[in-house]
Design an enzyme around this catalytic site. Structure first.
Site, short mmCIF file in Angstrom:
data_model
loop_
_atom_site.label_atom_id
_atom_site.label_comp_id
_atom_site.label_asym_id
_atom_site.label_seq_id
_atom_site.Cartn_x
_atom_site.Cartn_y
_atom_site.Cartn_z
N HIS A 66 0.84 -1.21 0.00
CA HIS A 66 0.00 0.00 0.00
C HIS A 66 0.88 1.26 0.00
CE1 HIS A 66 -3.11 -2.64 2.28
NE2 HIS A 66 -3.57 -2.47 1.07
N LYS A 106 -18.47 -6.98 7.86
CA LYS A 106 -17.13 -7.56 7.79
C LYS A 106 -16.46 -7.56 9.17
CE LYS A 106 -13.43 -7.03 4.41
NZ LYS A 106 -12.94 -6.23 3.28
N ARG A 137 -2.19 -6.28 -8.66
CA ARG A 137 -1.08 -7.21 -8.40
C ARG A 137 -1.05 -8.34 -9.41
NH1 ARG A 137 -2.94 -7.56 -2.29
NH2 ARG A 137 -4.82 -7.21 -3.50
N SER A 188 -2.81 -7.71 2.73
CA SER A 188 -3.22 -7.68 4.13
C SER A 188 -3.70 -9.05 4.57
CB SER A 188 -4.34 -6.65 4.33
OG SER A 188 -3.89 -5.36 4.03
#
Ligand code: ADP
Length: 152
Positions: free
Chosen positions: A18, A42, A91, A129
């Site tokens: 990040h 979440k 990514r 993460s």
């Protein structure tokens, strides 16, 4: 007019991936708002206040970076803060598939909202993460994947 980008995510926790992305985006914008999206459905590993404090500490020397949090739609948050750009990282191909849909949705919700994608540098493309959380839950040392300001 100020060019503002919102970098939305969970940042649970912020990673070196990040940070590298934000640093590369800084020359493109007047301000980058790292914005933690809160989804009540979440479950997060780290509390919101902790995640905010780590991001603030990480970018303490970057006056163009701000930290914020929001609920509900990312596109509406962008309108509230006057941001015409979203920043996201890519990514791999599965990031692309997911991000493509989200980006088109965001542009439909808020006309003219552009998502700017930066391809991850190879040395960061394995960092997420999720991986950091898995290492922590497994009792491992994940410090190499997060900025020094994140005290694990
Ligand atoms: P989310 O909960 O939306 O997946 P994350 O906090 O995991 O949010 O990630 C936010 C953004 O950061 C996403 O666009 C993601 O692609 C990008 N990102 C995460 N890790 C990296 C990395 N290692 N390199 C480049 N971009 C990354």
């Amino acid at each position: 007019m100020e060019k503002i980008a919102v970098f939305p995510g969970s940042f649970d926790p912020i990673t070196r991936g990040h940070v590298a992305l934000v640093k590369r985006a800084l020359p493109l914008f007047d301000k980058v708002i790292v914005a933690i999206g809160i989804n009540s459905q979440k479950k997060y590993l780290f509390p919101l206040e902790q995640r905010i404090a780590w991001i603030n500490a990480t970018f303490a020397d970057e006056p163009k970076v701000e930290v914020a949090h929001f609920e509900k739609l990312t596109a509406h948050f962008c309108e509230r803060v006057g941001a015409k750009y979203l920043l996201r990282g890519l990514r791999n191909a599965s990031d692309f598939d997911y991000e493509k849909t989200i980006s088109q949705l965001n542009a439909a919700v808020s006309e003219g909202l552009e998502t700017v994608f930066l391809i991850s540098e190879p040395q960061y493309s394995h960092i997420s993460s999720t991986i950091v959380r898995e290492i922590i839950k497994g009792g491992g040392d994940a410090r190499q994947f997060v900025p020094e300001e994140v005290e694990l």
